[in-house]
Design an enzyme around this catalytic site. Sequence first.
Site, PDB file in Angstrom:
ATOM      1  N   ASP A 257      61.006  29.440  40.357  1.00 36.98           N
ATOM      2  CA  ASP A 257      61.309  29.889  39.180  1.00 36.98           C
ATOM      3  C   ASP A 257      62.869  30.447  39.131  1.00 36.98           C
ATOM      4  OD1 ASP A 257      61.392  30.433  36.130  1.00 36.98           O
ATOM      5  OD2 ASP A 257      60.765  32.385  36.734  1.00 36.98           O
ATOM      6  N   HIS A 292      60.853  26.619  36.272  1.00 43.49           N
ATOM      7  CA  HIS A 292      60.981  27.310  35.065  1.00 43.49           C
ATOM      8  C   HIS A 292      60.963  26.048  34.089  1.00 43.49           C
ATOM      9  CE1 HIS A 292      61.984  30.793  32.351  1.00 43.49           C
ATOM     10  NE2 HIS A 292      62.436  29.814  31.830  1.00 43.49           N
TER      11      HIS A 292
END
Length: 580
Positions: A257, A292
Site C-alpha cells: 500500500d 491500494h
Amino acid sequence: MSRRVIVERDVEIPMRDGVVLRADVYRPDVEHPLPAILARLPYNKDDLGMLDAHPIVTAERGYAVVYQDTRGRYRSDGEFYPFRDEGTDGYDTVEWVADQPWCDGAVGMTGASYIGATLWLAAVQQPPHLKALFPQFTASDYYEGWTYQGGAFQLGFTLLWTLAHLAWETADRWVGEGRAGAGEAERLVAATDRMMDDVYRYMPLAGLPVLCESETAPYYFDWIAHAARDSYWRAIAVNEEYHRVQVPAYHTGGWYDIFLLGTLENYVRMRTEGGSEVARANQHLLVGPWGHGNQSGVFPELSYGAMSSQVHAGVYERQMRFFDTYLKGEATGLAEEPPVCLFVMGENRWRQEKEWPLARAVPERWYIHSDGRANTDGGTLSPLGPGSEPPDSYLHDPRQPTPTVGGAVFLPGIEAGADAGPRDHRSVAARSDVVSYTSDPLDKPLEVTGPLTFHLWAATSAVDTDFVVRLCDVFPDGRRMLLAEGVLRARFRYGYGTECLLKPGEATAFDIDLVATSNVFRPGHRIGVDISSSSWPRFDVNPNTGHRLGVDALSDVAPAVQTVWHSEEHASYIVLPTIG
C-alpha cells in the site's frame, strides 16, 4: 435488532461557518437510540463501492450509519481544498451526529485513504463524543508518505488522484454553476487516458497544461511549491498531534500500500503518545499482502493464496467486533488478544504478534559487494563486510528514467493491481542505469519482518540527485520479485525541512527508508538489492540541477554520473530485521 432500515437522503448538517454539508443516514427502525458510525468522503456518498462497510448491513448490526460528502464535493456546499477543512468539519459532524435523537452519544469513524485522513484530522480536534477509529490504508502525514516520499514528489499518485478523482468533479460542479465552460470535466477526464503517454512526461511540473488551463485544482501547484516539509504541511500533520487523540483505533494496511509508512507510524506512536491511557492501551494493527485498490492478495505475477484476501481476513467482522467493543461496550475479548496480525509472505499465512516492530527481530546487515561491474555483471550481497573493493558507477539520464515496475504504487489500473505489488524486476535490473546485488541461494528459510533501511555511501557529479533502492525476493527460476522500494532526494538527507545541496564527487552517506515488509525467503531463493536514481512515474524524475521543484523543462535536465561505494571505509548495506 430490526432488519427494517430507515434511509434518509441528503440530510443537511450545518458547519460552524454556515456552510451546509449533506449526508445519508441509515438506521434500524427501532425506538431506542444507537451508537453511530461516520464516514466522510470526497468520492460521492451515493457510491457505496467507495466505502468499507455496507450501510444497510451495518445498520442491521445495530448502528446508525452516516455517510457524508465532504465540503465542496457532490451534494455538499462550499469549496473543496484537500485536508484544509476536514478537522473542523469532522468535529462539527461528529457532534451533530451525537446530538440526534437516534444516536446514544457514542460515535465511531471509519474510512480508507482520504476517508481515513478525514477521520484522523477530526480526531485531532478532540470531538467529545468520538469514541473509536477504524482507519484503513491511510497516512500519518500529508507531506511524507502522501504527497512526497523521501523528499521526492509522488508524481504517479498525486497527479492521477488529482485528475481522476478530484478536479473533474469540481469542474462538473462549476459547469452547472456557470463558472466553467461546457466540456471542462470531460477535458480533465480525457487526460487520465494519456497519463503514461504524455501527462506524466510533461516538464516543467509546475506548468502542466491540463491543470494550468483550469482553476479546479490550485492545491496541486501548492503541493509542488511546498517541496520541503514547511508550515504548510505541519499545519495538517497528524503525526505531530498524537497526544490529542484520545480514543482506541484499529489500523489496517498493506505491504504494497502506498500509505504503509503512515499506517505503521500511526499504530506505533499512538501506543506511546496517544492522549489517554485508553488510547495507548487499545491500538490494533492488521497488515495484509495488499496494495491500494487491490486487497485480493492476487496480483498479475504472483498470488499469495486463497486466504490472503481482505474478505478472507475478515476485515469487516474485525471492524464490527471493534465497534461492538468500544461503541457498545460489549465484552468481545478483543482487548485480551494480541494486538497485531500480520500476513507473512513467502509462507503465506496470518500470524498474531504482541507488538510492532517485533521485539525478537534481529537487525542484520547485508553488505553489497562487486568488482566494480555491478551494472553489467551484477554484484553480490552477504552478511560479510566489504574489504578493498572498487566502487560501481552508472549514468542517470533524467530523459530516460528507470521505470516503475510494481511496488507500493497508485498508478493507472490500480483497481486490478495492474501496476502494483510483486512484479518481476529482471528487466529493470538488467538496465545500464541500475546496479544490482544478489546473495547466494539460501540453504534454509530466512524470515524478514519489520522496518527496512539501506545505508548507502555514494557520490554524484550533480548538486542534487535521487537514489532509489529496491529489495527483491529472487526465485530459483530467476524471477526478481519486488518486495519494497525506497527513495531519497539527496538535498533532504538531513531532514525534509532542511535542503542542502551536494558537493559533486564527494562520498556522502544516505539513509534510505524502504518502509517495511514481512517475507520468508525460502530455501533456494536469493535476496536481491537494486540501486538506481529513478522510479518513474511513481516519483518525479530529479533533473539533477538543484533548482526548485517544478521549474525545469526537459531541456534543462542534466545527466549525472553516480558512484556507489562498498569498501571497508564506505560500507553500504541493507538492514534486514530477521526472525530466528
